[in-house]
Write an enzyme that holds these catalytic residues in place. Structure first.
Site, PDB file in Angstrom:
ATOM      1  N   ASP A  35       0.874  -1.169   0.000  1.00  0.00           N
ATOM      2  CA  ASP A  35       0.000   0.000   0.000  1.00  0.00           C
ATOM      3  C   ASP A  35       0.910   1.218   0.000  1.00  0.00           C
ATOM      4  OD1 ASP A  35      -1.695   2.125   0.544  1.00  0.00           O
ATOM      5  OD2 ASP A  35      -2.786   1.120   2.144  1.00  0.00           O
TER       6      ASP A  35
ATOM      7  N   SER B  46       1.623  11.709 -16.108  1.00  0.00           N
ATOM      8  CA  SER B  46       0.460  11.869 -16.978  1.00  0.00           C
ATOM      9  C   SER B  46       0.665  13.092 -17.853  1.00  0.00           C
ATOM     10  CB  SER B  46      -0.820  12.052 -16.149  1.00  0.00           C
ATOM     11  OG  SER B  46      -1.917  12.385 -16.980  1.00  0.00           O
TER      12      SER B  46
ATOM     13  N   TYR C 175      -5.441  16.368  -9.626  1.00  0.00           N
ATOM     14  CA  TYR C 175      -4.760  15.264 -10.320  1.00  0.00           C
ATOM     15  C   TYR C 175      -3.564  15.808 -11.102  1.00  0.00           C
ATOM     16  CZ  TYR C 175      -3.983  11.202 -13.305  1.00  0.00           C
ATOM     17  OH  TYR C 175      -3.420  10.139 -13.957  1.00  0.00           O
TER      18      TYR C 175
ATOM     19  N   LYS D   4       0.565  14.793 -10.456  1.00  0.00           N
ATOM     20  CA  LYS D   4       1.401  14.233 -11.509  1.00  0.00           C
ATOM     21  C   LYS D   4       2.489  15.213 -11.943  1.00  0.00           C
ATOM     22  CE  LYS D   4      -0.543  10.187 -11.915  1.00  0.00           C
ATOM     23  NZ  LYS D   4       0.217   8.952 -11.619  1.00  0.00           N
TER      24      LYS D   4
END
Length: 269
Positions: A52, A131, A144, A148
């Site tokens: 994790d 990304s 997000y 990234k």
């Protein structure tokens, strides 16, 4: 040299599974990670270990397990991550912390866990899956993009810090690919009466349509394989549709307001 030993975080599905399966066909020994291997008892593409990225102890245990079994660790692919959408003003802060813990702090903890072994063996490779969204602040995907983008900057810095250890560090930045990321993404609710209601709902539909019509994640796997085999890989390796990659070139050359206008037109905002 024997087969290269590869560790892929988030290897049980999506892009991570595609990368692991592809590398296995190319002769690599692959270990993927998942938070709960018991949910994948029928998984036989490659070995899964428990990890994790929000739990430092589980990271240390997984890395130690691979090294104990193989005696080395040649490639880390930091792939585990989660999506998040929503107006910045209305996104619950606990969800902001969660996405940064998973997409940014998690990969850092994993890199810290593998770097001593890579230095000890005189080399290795780390590939961070960022990304194309990380190169720009996208509306209703700001957090997000931020996670990234931050990971991409850490990649740039760490490359320079580790250049004397024989370790190559780079990132691969996928665009939209047909995976199950949407099912695990946190969506801030579309709130009745919100000032953002109509534009957010409209953008959310566009985001989901882009993922559903995305490319085959095997393209990312092929890009990763190419990077592993390069002695001096580039820092940034975008993978995706032509227009998505071309948008990065446009961002470099166009004035900020002009590029912003292109994004607004794309999302019809």
């Amino acid at each position: 040299m024997d087969k290269k030993i590869v560790l892929i975080t988030g290897g049980s599905s999506g892009i991570g599974k595609s990368i692991g399966t592809y590398l296995t066909t190319k002769g690599f020994t692959v270990y993927g990670t998942t938070r709960n291997p018991k949910n994948y008892l029928d998984f036989d593409n490659f070995e899964l270990v428990q990890l994790d990225v929000k739990d430092v102890e589980s990271i240390q245990n997984a890395v130690s397990q691979v090294i104990a079994q193989e005696g080395r660790l040649d490639v880390l692919i930091n792939n585990a991550g989660v999506g998040i959408t929503g107006p910045i003003e209305e996104t619950p802060h606990e969800e902001i912390l969660h996405v940064f813990d998973t997409n940014f702090h998690g990969p850092i903890h994993v890199m810290k866990a593998v770097l001593p072994q890579m230095r000890k063996q005189g080399g290795g490779a780390i590939i961070n899956v960022t990304s194309i969204a990380g190169y720009m602040g996208l509306p209703y995907r700001g957090f997000y993009s931020a996670t990234k983008g931050a990971l991409g900057l850490i990649t740039e810095a760490l490359r320079m810090e580790t250049k004397d250890f024989g370790i190559t560090i780079t990132n691969v930045a996928p665009g939209d690919f047909a995976t199950n990321i949407a099912s695990g993404r946190y969506h801030s609710p579309v709130i009745e009466g919100s000032a953002y209601k109509e534009k957010y709902a409209q953008t959310l539909r566009a985001i989901n349509d882009d993922v559903d019509s995305g490319g085959d994640p095997i393209q990312v796997a092929e890009a990763v394989h190419k990077i592993i085999n390069q002695k001096k890989p580039k820092v940034h390796n975008p993978v995706g549709a032509f227009l998505q990659k071309f948008s990065l070139r446009l961002k470099k050359v166009l004035p900020d307001k002009v590029y912003e206008k292109l994004l607004l037109n794309h999302y019809k905002l």
